[in-house]
Design an enzyme around this catalytic site. Structure first.
Site, PDB file in Angstrom:
ATOM      1  N   SER A 125       0.841  -1.200   0.000  1.00 47.34           N
ATOM      2  CA  SER A 125       0.000   0.000   0.000  1.00 47.34           C
ATOM      3  C   SER A 125       0.875   1.247   0.000  1.00 47.34           C
ATOM      4  O   SER A 125       1.985   1.241   0.555  1.00 47.34           O
ATOM      5  CB  SER A 125      -0.841  -0.026   1.277  1.00 47.34           C
ATOM      6  OG  SER A 125      -1.398   1.235   1.522  1.00 47.34           O
ATOM      7  N   TYR A 150      -1.895  -1.536  10.808  1.00 47.18           N
ATOM      8  CA  TYR A 150      -2.175  -2.046   9.452  1.00 47.18           C
ATOM      9  C   TYR A 150      -1.036  -1.643   8.510  1.00 47.18           C
ATOM     10  O   TYR A 150      -0.446  -2.480   7.822  1.00 47.18           O
ATOM     11  CB  TYR A 150      -3.518  -1.501   8.934  1.00 47.18           C
ATOM     12  CG  TYR A 150      -3.609  -1.504   7.436  1.00 47.18           C
ATOM     13  CD1 TYR A 150      -3.818  -2.691   6.745  1.00 47.18           C
ATOM     14  CD2 TYR A 150      -3.430  -0.327   6.696  1.00 47.18           C
ATOM     15  CE1 TYR A 150      -3.858  -2.699   5.354  1.00 47.18           C
ATOM     16  CE2 TYR A 150      -3.475  -0.334   5.321  1.00 47.18           C
ATOM     17  CZ  TYR A 150      -3.687  -1.517   4.647  1.00 47.18           C
ATOM     18  OH  TYR A 150      -3.704  -1.522   3.280  1.00 47.18           O
ATOM     19  N   LYS A 154       2.194  -3.916   6.596  1.00 50.39           N
ATOM     20  CA  LYS A 154       2.581  -3.926   5.171  1.00 50.39           C
ATOM     21  C   LYS A 154       4.088  -3.667   5.033  1.00 50.39           C
ATOM     22  O   LYS A 154       4.783  -4.318   4.257  1.00 50.39           O
ATOM     23  CB  LYS A 154       1.809  -2.850   4.393  1.00 50.39           C
ATOM     24  CG  LYS A 154       0.318  -3.107   4.296  1.00 50.39           C
ATOM     25  CD  LYS A 154       0.015  -4.249   3.344  1.00 50.39           C
ATOM     26  CE  LYS A 154      -1.445  -4.591   3.280  1.00 50.39           C
ATOM     27  NZ  LYS A 154      -1.730  -5.852   2.590  1.00 50.39           N
TER      28      LYS A 154
HETATM   29  C1  UD1 Z   1      -6.706   4.873   3.993  1.00 56.11           C
HETATM   30  C2  UD1 Z   1      -5.676   4.413   4.975  1.00 56.11           C
HETATM   31  C3  UD1 Z   1      -4.615   3.639   4.240  1.00 56.11           C
HETATM   32  C4  UD1 Z   1      -5.230   2.494   3.455  1.00 56.11           C
HETATM   33  C5  UD1 Z   1      -6.308   3.015   2.517  1.00 56.11           C
HETATM   34  C6  UD1 Z   1      -7.056   1.888   1.858  1.00 56.11           C
HETATM   35  C7  UD1 Z   1      -5.709   6.056   6.810  1.00 56.11           C
HETATM   36  C8  UD1 Z   1      -4.958   7.131   7.529  1.00 56.11           C
HETATM   37  N1  UD1 Z   1      -5.113   5.541   5.711  1.00 56.11           N
HETATM   38  O1  UD1 Z   1      -6.104   5.781   3.089  1.00 56.11           O
HETATM   39  O2  UD1 Z   1      -3.687   3.130   5.174  1.00 56.11           O
HETATM   40  O3  UD1 Z   1      -4.250   1.821   2.709  1.00 56.11           O
HETATM   41  O4  UD1 Z   1      -7.256   3.778   3.271  1.00 56.11           O
HETATM   42  O5  UD1 Z   1      -7.795   2.374   0.789  1.00 56.11           O
HETATM   43  O6  UD1 Z   1      -6.798   5.689   7.211  1.00 56.11           O
HETATM   44  N2  UD1 Z   1     -12.254  11.333   3.962  1.00 56.11           N
HETATM   45  C9  UD1 Z   1     -13.250  12.221   4.381  1.00 56.11           C
HETATM   46  N3  UD1 Z   1     -14.383  11.698   4.935  1.00 56.11           N
HETATM   47  C10 UD1 Z   1     -14.577  10.357   5.110  1.00 56.11           C
HETATM   48  C11 UD1 Z   1     -13.555   9.460   4.668  1.00 56.11           C
HETATM   49  C12 UD1 Z   1     -12.406  10.007   4.117  1.00 56.11           C
HETATM   50  O7  UD1 Z   1     -13.126  13.441   4.256  1.00 56.11           O
HETATM   51  O8  UD1 Z   1     -15.611   9.951   5.643  1.00 56.11           O
HETATM   52  C13 UD1 Z   1     -11.045  11.902   3.323  1.00 56.11           C
HETATM   53  C14 UD1 Z   1      -9.750  11.597   4.051  1.00 56.11           C
HETATM   54  O9  UD1 Z   1      -9.478  12.598   5.004  1.00 56.11           O
HETATM   55  C15 UD1 Z   1      -8.738  11.577   2.890  1.00 56.11           C
HETATM   56  C16 UD1 Z   1      -9.561  11.050   1.710  1.00 56.11           C
HETATM   57  O10 UD1 Z   1     -10.921  11.274   2.061  1.00 56.11           O
HETATM   58  O11 UD1 Z   1      -8.320  12.881   2.578  1.00 56.11           O
HETATM   59  C17 UD1 Z   1      -9.353   9.566   1.448  1.00 56.11           C
HETATM   60  O12 UD1 Z   1      -9.579   8.837   2.654  1.00 56.11           O
HETATM   61  P1  UD1 Z   1      -9.643   7.242   2.678  1.00 56.11           P
HETATM   62  O13 UD1 Z   1     -10.573   6.751   1.622  1.00 56.11           O
HETATM   63  O14 UD1 Z   1      -9.913   6.816   4.080  1.00 56.11           O
HETATM   64  O15 UD1 Z   1      -8.194   6.781   2.218  1.00 56.11           O
HETATM   65  P2  UD1 Z   1      -6.748   7.188   2.830  1.00 56.11           P
HETATM   66  O16 UD1 Z   1      -6.861   7.899   4.112  1.00 56.11           O
HETATM   67  O17 UD1 Z   1      -5.978   7.814   1.742  1.00 56.11           O
END
Ligand code: UD1
Length: 337
Positions: A125, A150, A154
């Protein structure tokens, strides 16, 4: 020759199985349905009209794993998708996460060694990069500084693979660093089904659009990004799945090695870009509110996917619109039932 796939009924695993079968590969799946359902096997058959060999076992069970290798002397390559992946849960249950992910990988590798199977594709990842050293991320950027078990699991497995290859260069290993996989198979038959309230952005958006959840919480709008919300490299899961076929092709070539590739599109989209794209592609509303930043989040993360293109001949082809429409189609099919 067959391809052994652990975690083959999960989100990325099932999409990869479809691509493998479509390409004419013989596939053996191991899964214990800890985060998936037996119906996925029927859907795979419905899409591909092909059969797989399936074992319902836990990949931590050495005896059962041995049976798989004994009964299938034609295993040529192993793809390891088995593993727990919920970031928040990993903070609550570190021992379970390290045991399942790291011990599971060790058992698998030991089994491979015993049966002289030395081609291995590992699902890693972009999380291993921690706080990005530079953007876009290239494979030689520093890794480390992961913020949860997690992500650390990895990283540990990547290290184990490096050590293994250095000890015995007859191994042939491909580490794939996924960016943010989203979307579903275009048939709407396979997709992502997180248990409980989703942590990841796209599954959350989809559930707000369908009315299951009220509104999206956008985690922070004061990041140093064009609109202040977090920027990520979202990649269609079918493009990602195809990357695994290219990895296998690479491992089948004469020279052996340990290869690392970023699988991303190379384009970053913000949370608000995603909301707007989803609304446009599906004609549904996604109400949202801005809330505090989520601890452990970074501002911007996207790939430089040049190496995968140059060395594997792989590049993501699907658009953001495809990602949104296909994610939505899966949910529509689910609610039709
Ligand atoms: C997350 C994990 C990462 C994992 C990946 C799997 C964290 C810190 N990282 O990545 O380890 O490999 O998922 O796909 O959790 N967001 C919102 N509202 C929400 C959900 C997300 O604003 O309800 C924003 C987050 O702040 C971020 C973006 O959307 O900026 C993407 O979030 P997310 O889909 O959770 O992925 P990652 O954080 O990049």
């Amino acid at each position: 020759m067959s391809v052994l796939v652990t975690g083959g009924t999960g989100y990325i695993g099932s999409h990869t199985i479809v691509e493998l079968l479509n390409a004419g590969e013989k596939v053996i799946i191991i899964d214990n349905f800890s985060n998936s359902k037996p119906e996925v096997l029927d859907k795979i058959k419905e899409i591909t009209k092909k059969n797989v060999v399936f074992y319902k076992i836990n990949y931590l069970d050495e005896k059962e794993m041995q049976k798989v290798f004994e009964e299938n002397p034609d295993i040529e390559v192993v793809i390891n998708f088995a593993g727990f992946k919920a970031v928040g849960e990993s903070v609550q249950k570190p021992l379970e996460y390290y045991h399942n992910n790291v011990t599971g990988a060790l058992i698998l590798l030991q089994m491979m060694k015993k049966y002289h199977v030395k081609k291995f594709v590992f699902s890693s990842s972009a999380t291993v990069y921690g706080e990005p050293e530079k953007i876009p991320l290239t494979e030689d950027c520093k890794v480390g500084g992961t913020t949860n078990p997690y992500g650390t699991s990895k990283l540990m497995i990547e290290q184990i693979l490096q050590d293994l290859y250095h000890s015995d260069s007859s191994w042939d290993i491909c580490i794939l660093r996924y960016f943010n996989p989203v979307g579903s198979h275009e048939s709407g038959l396979l997709g992502e089904e997180p248990q409980g309230i989703p942590n990841n952005l796209m599954p959350y958006i989809v559930r707000v659009a369908s009315g299951t959840l009220k509104e999206l919480s956008v985690f922070g709008n004061d990041y140093p990004t064009p609109d202040g919300t977090g920027v990520r490299d979202y990649i269609h899961v079918v493009d990602l799945a195809k990357g695994h076929l290219k990895a296998i092709e690479k491992l089948r070539k004469e020279e052996k090695g340990l290869y690392i590739y970023n699988l991303g599109t190379g384009t970053g989209y913000s949370v608000l870009d995603m909301v707007k794209a989803f609304e446009r592609a599906t004609n549904r509303k996604v109400p949202y509110k801005i809330v505090e930043r989520r601890p452990g989040d970074i501002a911007t993360c996207y790939a430089d996917p040049t190496k995968a293109y140059e060395e594997l001949g792989w590049r993501a082809e699907k658009t953001l619109e495809d990602m949104c429409q296909d994610a939505w189609r899966y949910i529509e099919k689910q609610t039709e039932k």
